[in-house]
Write an enzyme that holds these catalytic residues in place. Structure first.
Site, PDB file in Angstrom:
ATOM      1  N   ARG A  37       0.822  -1.224   0.000  1.00 46.42           N
ATOM      2  CA  ARG A  37       0.000   0.000   0.000  1.00 46.42           C
ATOM      3  C   ARG A  37       0.853   1.269   0.000  1.00 46.42           C
ATOM      4  NH1 ARG A  37      -3.132   3.163   4.202  1.00 46.42           N
ATOM      5  NH2 ARG A  37      -5.042   3.910   3.178  1.00 46.42           N
ATOM      6  N   ILE A  63      -6.883   7.962  -0.724  1.00 46.23           N
ATOM      7  CA  ILE A  63      -6.781   6.498  -0.772  1.00 46.23           C
ATOM      8  C   ILE A  63      -7.591   6.016   0.429  1.00 46.23           C
ATOM      9  CG2 ILE A  63      -4.541   6.536   0.453  1.00 46.23           C
ATOM     10  CD1 ILE A  63      -3.828   3.925  -1.013  1.00 46.23           C
ATOM     11  N   SER A  64      -8.570   5.165   0.174  1.00 45.34           N
ATOM     12  CA  SER A  64      -9.519   4.773   1.218  1.00 45.34           C
ATOM     13  C   SER A  64      -8.840   4.075   2.382  1.00 45.34           C
ATOM     14  CB  SER A  64     -10.591   3.834   0.645  1.00 45.34           C
ATOM     15  OG  SER A  64     -11.465   4.546  -0.192  1.00 45.34           O
ATOM     16  N   GLN A  65      -9.474   4.181   3.532  1.00 47.44           N
ATOM     17  CA  GLN A  65      -9.043   3.453   4.730  1.00 47.44           C
ATOM     18  C   GLN A  65      -9.007   1.952   4.408  1.00 47.44           C
ATOM     19  OE1 GLN A  65     -11.829   4.156   7.870  1.00 47.44           O
ATOM     20  NE2 GLN A  65     -10.892   2.689   9.265  1.00 47.44           N
ATOM     21  N   PRO A  66      -7.954   1.233   4.826  1.00 46.63           N
ATOM     22  CA  PRO A  66      -7.889  -0.207   4.530  1.00 46.63           C
ATOM     23  C   PRO A  66      -9.139  -0.974   4.979  1.00 46.63           C
ATOM     24  CG  PRO A  66      -5.763   0.546   5.284  1.00 46.63           C
ATOM     25  CD  PRO A  66      -6.689   1.715   5.433  1.00 46.63           C
TER      26      PRO A  66
END
Length: 213
Positions: A37, A63-66
């Site tokens: 990531r 970038i979205s939260q995992p």
């Protein structure tokens, strides 16, 4: 583009965090454990790459939260070979997760800066969508429909009808619906005219924008 033992150790901890938060799909956890990531983020944020948070990327996007990536992917129930449409390619991280699981992926991005960057970047990591398209996600991709699954990675004020129409019977649309706060919503296509809807709690996304280009 280095992926060190330190990064791999951080990913392992991230996977443990996601498991504690309730992600149980082994394929999703394996994908997140494998994908670097930190390479999807600006170098200034690399130290934060494996914290369970969203971070800024180009074009005022994130970038979205995992956890969000994992939860959406889990809800989509992707099987190897499934034909998936992603609305909002962004950094390409969600696309990489879907490709790692074995999806045949079509993905649309409306921010030209991100589109150009991600189109060059994903293949360098060995991730090749079937098609990466610059365009308006609201209209879907009729030329390749129907899809086994459609995933929307931005907040939608309403559910675009073309996306529902482009699902196979038995297919799922996973979409965060709402203005300021979104409800993660899953539509399962039961027949040509019938959809089953389920909601899975609140999330926060950048807005899904109609094509202004």
């Amino acid at each position: 583009m280095k992926d060190t033992f330190t990064h791999q150790g951080m990913r392992k901890k991230l996977v443990e965090t996601l498991s504690r938060k309730g992600i149980i799909d082994k394929n999703v956890l394996q994908a997140i454990g494998k994908i670097p990531r930190h390479l999807f983020m600006d170098s200034g944020f690399v130290d934060h790459a494996y914290v369970d948070k969203a971070f800024p990327i180009a074009a005022d996007q994130t970038i979205s939260q995992p956890y969000t990536v994992a939860r959406q992917t889990e809800l989509l129930e992707v099987k190897k070979g499934d034909k998936i449409l992603e609305i909002g390619t962004g950094s390409g991280y969600q696309a990489a997760v879907l490709l790692e699981i074995g999806a045949t992926l079509y993905t649309i991005e409306r921010q030209n800066e991100l589109f150009k960057k991600t189109k060059l970047f994903l293949p360098k990591l060995g991730y090749k969508p079937k098609r990466l398209i610059f365009g308006d996600g609201y209209i879907g991709l009729q030329s390749e429909a129907p899809f086994d699954g459609i995933i929307v990675t931005a907040g939608a004020p309403f559910v675009p009808n073309p996306l529902l129409a482009q699902l196979k019977v038995g297919g799922k649309l996973v979409i965060p619906v709402g203005e300021n706060v979104q409800i993660m919503t899953v539509f399962l296509r039961k027949s040509d005219t019938e959809f089953e809807k389920e909601e899975y709690g609140e999330f926060r996304f950048v807005p899904l924008l109609e094509d202004k280009n």
